[in-house]
Design a protein around this motif. Structure first.
Motif, mmCIF file in Angstrom:
data_model
loop_
_atom_site.group_PDB
_atom_site.id
_atom_site.type_symbol
_atom_site.label_atom_id
_atom_site.label_comp_id
_atom_site.label_asym_id
_atom_site.label_seq_id
_atom_site.Cartn_x
_atom_site.Cartn_y
_atom_site.Cartn_z
ATOM 1 N N TYR A 158 0.849 -1.196 0.000
ATOM 2 C CA TYR A 158 0.000 0.000 0.000
ATOM 3 C C TYR A 158 0.890 1.254 0.000
ATOM 4 O O TYR A 158 0.689 2.180 -0.785
ATOM 5 N N SER A 182 1.071 3.981 -2.974
ATOM 6 C CA SER A 182 0.672 5.357 -2.646
ATOM 7 C C SER A 182 1.803 6.318 -2.986
ATOM 8 O O SER A 182 1.579 7.418 -3.506
ATOM 9 N N CYS A 204 -5.106 3.306 -4.300
ATOM 10 C CA CYS A 204 -5.214 1.920 -3.839
ATOM 11 C C CYS A 204 -5.997 1.832 -2.539
ATOM 12 O O CYS A 204 -6.216 2.823 -1.853
ATOM 13 N N LEU A 228 -6.338 -0.526 0.984
ATOM 14 C CA LEU A 228 -5.590 -1.483 1.806
ATOM 15 C C LEU A 228 -6.289 -2.843 1.902
ATOM 16 O O LEU A 228 -5.656 -3.892 1.778
ATOM 17 N N ILE A 263 -5.908 -4.747 -1.288
ATOM 18 C CA ILE A 263 -4.537 -5.250 -1.443
ATOM 19 C C ILE A 263 -4.342 -6.494 -0.572
ATOM 20 O O ILE A 263 -3.766 -7.491 -1.002
#
Ligand code: C5P
Length: 221
Positions: free
Chosen positions: A156, A160, A166, A168, A171
């Motif tokens: 993440y 970023s 994105c 978290l 992911i």
């Protein structure tokens, strides 16, 4: 004979960062095998081939030539002559690679290339099956892992930082799914080689992990 250091482990464990640093410090060549599976996956994505169609993927694999070059010590991956080193970093490509890397034809092609590279030079090679299949005789073998939460947070932060949007939780879910796929596939599943040293980097800094692996290298030399 060349000296080979094999680093395997799940997605986001920090393998490439660590392997790159060790290679630099020891004057070895860093070989990122995940990039090769990603380049193949990019070809399948561009060709609109379903990741479930093994026959089509096997056939398409024959039209793919993956080559590696080094520019200022950085590995560059070429797909049929085109440098795709940037494009293969997208999450979409990583997810496709995780699915298509399970097919025998895809693996056969890339394992050969990886073995050739390791024969020619002292390498630090990272991937999923390096210690178990690609370089079973590597002088140093490491299984580098970290908790799912740690790995998701690292990915993440990395995305970023690059300005990519994105989420978290997404992911974390992707990482869990990728781990499952990599560990449960029939061909070369991700597992720790019997003679590999387990390094859990959840609570270790990059420098600590590098030092631990260099110590393994020094113990062998
Ligand atoms: O390490 P990276 O995330 O770039 O790898 C992408 C995908 O390629 C992995 O999810 C894995 O399925 C596959 N891979 C593999 N064997 C390797 C390296 C990567 O199957 N040696």
């Amino acid at each position: 004979m060349s000296f080979n250091i094999a680093i395997d482990g799940p997605a986001g464990a920090g393998k490439s960062t660590i392997a790159k640093k060790i290679a630099k410090e020891l004057g070895f060549v860093y070989v990122d095998t995940g990039a090769m599976y990603r380049a193949m996956a990019l070809y399948f994505l561009r060709s609109n081939i379903s990741n479930e169609d093994e026959q089509a993927i096997s056939r398409a694999s024959e039209n793919v030539e993956i080559t590696i070059q080094y520019e200022n010590g950085e590995q560059q991956v070429f797909l049929n002559g085109e440098n795709v080193s940037g494009e293969i970093r997208k999450e979409e490509v990583g997810n496709m690679a995780s699915k298509t890397s399970g097919y025998g034809q895809v693996r056969k092609k890339l394992v050969e290339l990886q073995q050739q590279l390791a024969k020619k030079a002292d390498v630090v090679m990272d991937g999923r099956d390096i210690g178990t299949v690609v370089l079973p005789d590597a002088q140093v073998k490491v299984y580098l892992t970290a908790s799912v939460a740690t790995r998701a947070k690292r990915r993440y932060d990395e995305l970023s930082e690059k300005g990519q949007e994105c989420n978290l939780e997404k992911i974390e879910a992707d990482i869990e799914q990728r781990d499952y796929q990599d560990m449960h596939r029939e061909n070369s599943p991700l597992r720790q080689a019997e003679d590999a040293t387990l390094v859990d980097s959840s609570n270790m800094s990059i420098e600590e992990v590098v030092a631990a692996i260099k110590k393994l290298y020094e113990d062998v030399c």
